[in-house]
Design an enzyme around this catalytic site. Structure first.
Site, short mmCIF file in Angstrom:
data_model
loop_
_atom_site.label_atom_id
_atom_site.label_comp_id
_atom_site.label_asym_id
_atom_site.label_seq_id
_atom_site.Cartn_x
_atom_site.Cartn_y
_atom_site.Cartn_z
CB SER A 271 -1.01 -0.08 1.08
OG SER A 271 -0.33 -0.10 2.38
CG HIS A 301 -0.97 -5.44 1.98
ND1 HIS A 301 -0.23 -5.29 3.24
CD2 HIS A 301 -0.70 -3.99 1.41
CE1 HIS A 301 -0.20 -3.81 3.31
NE2 HIS A 301 -0.32 -3.20 2.30
CG HIS A 347 5.63 -8.83 8.17
ND1 HIS A 347 6.51 -7.90 7.65
CD2 HIS A 347 4.20 -8.15 8.20
CE1 HIS A 347 5.88 -6.97 7.40
NE2 HIS A 347 4.57 -6.90 7.66
NE ARG A 356 1.64 -3.27 12.77
CZ ARG A 356 1.52 -3.79 11.43
NH1 ARG A 356 1.00 -2.62 10.66
NH2 ARG A 356 2.04 -4.76 10.75
CG ASP A 402 -4.16 -8.09 9.14
OD1 ASP A 402 -4.47 -7.04 9.31
OD2 ASP A 402 -3.19 -8.20 8.23
N1 AMX Z 1 0.47 -19.69 6.22
C1 AMX Z 1 1.07 -20.69 5.41
N2 AMX Z 1 2.20 -20.50 4.63
C2 AMX Z 1 3.02 -19.52 4.79
C3 AMX Z 1 2.68 -18.42 5.74
C4 AMX Z 1 1.38 -18.60 6.37
N3 AMX Z 1 0.79 -17.64 7.36
N4 AMX Z 1 3.32 -17.34 5.52
C5 AMX Z 1 4.35 -17.52 4.39
N5 AMX Z 1 4.03 -18.77 4.02
C6 AMX Z 1 4.81 -19.66 3.04
C7 AMX Z 1 4.52 -18.65 1.79
O1 AMX Z 1 3.32 -18.80 1.02
C8 AMX Z 1 5.45 -19.31 1.08
O2 AMX Z 1 5.45 -20.44 0.23
P1 AMX Z 1 5.69 -20.88 -1.04
O3 AMX Z 1 7.13 -20.83 -1.28
O4 AMX Z 1 5.23 -22.41 -1.17
O5 AMX Z 1 5.25 -19.75 -1.97
C9 AMX Z 1 6.63 -19.39 2.06
O6 AMX Z 1 6.22 -19.72 3.34
C10 AMX Z 1 7.79 -18.53 2.15
O7 AMX Z 1 7.14 -17.33 2.51
P2 AMX Z 1 7.65 -16.11 3.27
O8 AMX Z 1 9.08 -15.67 2.72
O9 AMX Z 1 7.93 -16.70 4.73
O10 AMX Z 1 6.65 -14.72 3.18
P3 AMX Z 1 6.61 -13.73 1.98
O11 AMX Z 1 7.33 -12.53 2.58
O12 AMX Z 1 6.53 -14.42 0.82
O13 AMX Z 1 5.38 -13.37 2.50
C11 AMX Z 1 3.03 -12.93 3.54
C12 AMX Z 1 4.62 -12.81 3.59
C13 AMX Z 1 2.47 -11.92 4.54
C14 AMX Z 1 2.56 -12.60 2.37
C15 AMX Z 1 2.98 -14.27 4.09
O14 AMX Z 1 3.42 -14.58 5.32
C16 AMX Z 1 1.36 -14.89 4.01
O15 AMX Z 1 0.85 -14.98 3.01
N6 AMX Z 1 0.65 -14.56 5.40
C17 AMX Z 1 -0.54 -14.93 5.40
C18 AMX Z 1 -1.46 -13.81 4.93
C19 AMX Z 1 -1.33 -12.50 5.73
O16 AMX Z 1 -1.56 -12.79 7.13
N7 AMX Z 1 -0.90 -11.47 5.39
C20 AMX Z 1 -1.10 -10.07 6.19
C21 AMX Z 1 0.32 -9.47 6.25
C22 AMX Z 1 0.36 -8.35 6.99
C23 AMX Z 1 -0.33 -7.23 6.08
O17 AMX Z 1 0.11 -6.86 5.18
N8 AMX Z 1 -1.41 -6.67 6.55
#
Ligand code: AMX
Length: 469
Positions: A271, A301, A347, A356, A402
């Site tokens: 964002s 996000h 994250h 938070r 979240d």
């Molecule tokens: N549950 C299951 N798998 C997860 C996970 C979770 N909460 N968080 C990360 N992973 C997985 C990823 O999908 C990725 O898998 P892949 O290699 O098969 O694609 C692997 O772990 C490595 O990911 P990462 O490097 O640890 O995370 P990232 O930087 O690529 O992504 C984020 C970060 C937030 C998108 C991810 O942790 C996620 O999808 N979390 C759940 C959604 C969420 O809570 N988003 C909100 C974030 C805060 C915000 O912006 N509001």
């Protein structure tokens, strides 16, 4: 390391003068006008002294990997530490929250105080924050045709789409766009940009409350019509709560906390970065913020707060109120096995529990200790990090912002999960517009990183490792 030296040295450059014996409260614009020249002079010194400092190497994996770890942005208003979480103008959240001024009502900080801090770097006095509150209330009007446009949206149009739509429409009254078109000098751009930022922040409660009223109205009931307006005796958050139709002091305080802590998370998240890049083309704050909201609406996000409550509610439906940690763990494992993420965990930058999350969980434990969904939030905290950490794939197994917010909103009767990201967006306006305004103050140029094709990567590093392309 040049950049560390730069960081250490930068604390020695002249900072804005502190306020001494000032009896008449400053307006935000007055204070900004004093601070801006000093800060620009600091930045000139920083660039002269450290402009050639090396911020790190970029690898091919980083370019394919969502630019993780590439330092390529200046964002003046906040900085994210992977271990400690967000610092807002150098203040950590736990240190800052008790220091931010409270309003005439309630015991949580006014988000207006956070806005003042983000823009000036100074914690405002109570009088300054109240003055800003009154100023926002005065600016909080929306052109009637935009209200009509919102009233015509189908109830089923996602609230984030409606928000983005309305913010784009407000561009009609952009002072910056008009000033730019009339050819005002470059060094005055920020003044018009500032006006638009305050106007937009002031309009958001009215826009967002109208969206809430419309999406929650009974089947067949008419839309809001001309019934909503800002009450100048209330603070920004109080107005928002009242226009949505919530009347309790405790809800007001919960909303103040929510709007204060969701404001900013440095400049590289989807964002903030979207707002920054769109604004770098000198698109006005309305166009930049609407784009920012489109990014926030993604499930990885900001939409994660919606997803997270849905996840918890569904788990409760399946496991009941007395689930053991073993049952929760089996549920979580099944979700991961099916290829879905656990919302509210993980994250891109943080590597510890998000402060938070901690502050919302503590608030919930104090105000809604018996809420059955809160119990599940606690159980998820005991189970999920261990499960996600297995195998070492997930870089951060800990909860993010979240993981607890939806339970608070749901407890006070705000049960429409698809609206949760709008609340996140209203708060995020404080941070992204502050960061983007500072980019305009600093005159940062149009953003244009270099991209490569895969063929070009092979040409650069091949041919002995070249796949067939
Ligand atoms: N549950 C299951 N798998 C997860 C996970 C979770 N909460 N968080 C990360 N992973 C997985 C990823 O999908 C990725 O898998 P892949 O290699 O098969 O694609 C692997 O772990 C490595 O990911 P990462 O490097 O640890 O995370 P990232 O930087 O690529 O992504 C984020 C970060 C937030 C998108 C991810 O942790 C996620 O999808 N979390 C759940 C959604 C969420 O809570 N988003 C909100 C974030 C805060 C915000 O912006 N509001």
């Amino acid at each position: 390391m040049d950049h560390i030296a730069a960081h250490n040295q930068s604390s020695k450059v002249a900072m804005p003068p502190t306020k001494l014996g000032n009896t008449t409260p400053n307006t935000l614009h007055q204070r900004m006008s004093e601070i801006v020249p000093n800060r620009l002079s600091d930045i000139r010194i920083i660039r002269t002294k450290y402009g050639k400092g090396n911020l790190g190497n970029v690898t091919v994996d980083m370019a394919y990997g969502g630019m993780r770890g590439i330092v390529g942005l200046i964002w003046e208003v906040s900085l994210l530490d992977p271990e400690k979480g967000i610092t807002l103008r150098t203040h950590s959240l736990p240190e800052l929250l008790p220091r931010l001024p409270r309003g005439r009502r309630g015991s949580e900080p006014m988000p207006e105080g956070m806005l003042w801090l983000l823009l000036t770097g100074e914690v405002p006095t109570k009088e300054e924050a109240l003055g800003l509150s009154a100023e926002l209330a005065k600016r909080g009007v929306v052109e009637p045709w935009i209200e009509d446009v919102l009233d015509q949206c189908p109830k089923t149009l996602h609230p984030m789409t409606q928000l983005s739509y309305a913010v784009n429409a407000c561009q009609h009254s952009s002072k910056f766009a008009k000033a730019y078109a009339s050819g005002v000098p470059k060094d005055t751009y920020w003044q018009y940009y500032f006006e638009d930022c305050l106007d937009l922040i002031a309009k958001l409660p009215l826009i967002a409350a109208r969206i809430y009223r419309n999406v929650t109205r009974a089947e067949g009931a008419p839309p809001v019509g001309r019934g909503l307006s800002v009450d100048v005796s209330l603070d920004w958050s109080g107005n928002f709560a009242r226009m949505m139709g919530f009347e309790s002091d405790e809800f007001d305080d919960m909303l103040r906390l929510f709007l204060t802590i969701h404001c900013d998370h440095e400049g590289g998240n989807v964002s903030a970065h979207t707002c920054h890049v769109v604004s770098s083309a000198l698109a006005d704050p309305y166009l930049s913020f609407a784009a920012c909201m489109n990014g926030l609406a993604g499930p990885l996000h900001g939409l994660a707060n919606q997803e997270c409550l849905l996840f918890i509610v569904k788990m409760r439906e399946e496991l009941g109120d007395n689930a053991s940690n073993d049952q929760v763990e089996a549920y979580v494992r099944a979700i991961i096995k099916s290829g879905q993420v656990i919302p509210g965990y993980g994250h891109a930058v943080l590597r510890k529990t998000d402060p938070r999350y901690t502050c919302q969980k503590e608030w919930a434990e104090m105000h809604l200790p018996d809420d059955p969904l809160l119990k599940l939030v606690g159980q998820l905290f005991e189970v999920v990090p261990r499960v996600l950490a297995e195998g070492g794939k997930v870089k951060n197994p800990w909860p993010n912002v979240d993981a607890a917010s939806g339970v608070l909103l749901n407890h006070y009767g705000l049960k429409e999960t698809n609206y949760y990201t709008v609340l996140f967006g209203v708060s995020r306006a404080l941070g992204v517009l502050s960061g983007t305004l500072w980019a305009r103050i600093c005159g940062l140029p149009i953003e244009r990183p270099k991209s490569l094709t895969s063929e070009e990567v092979v040409r650069l590093f091949g041919p002995e490792v070249s796949p067939k392309m």
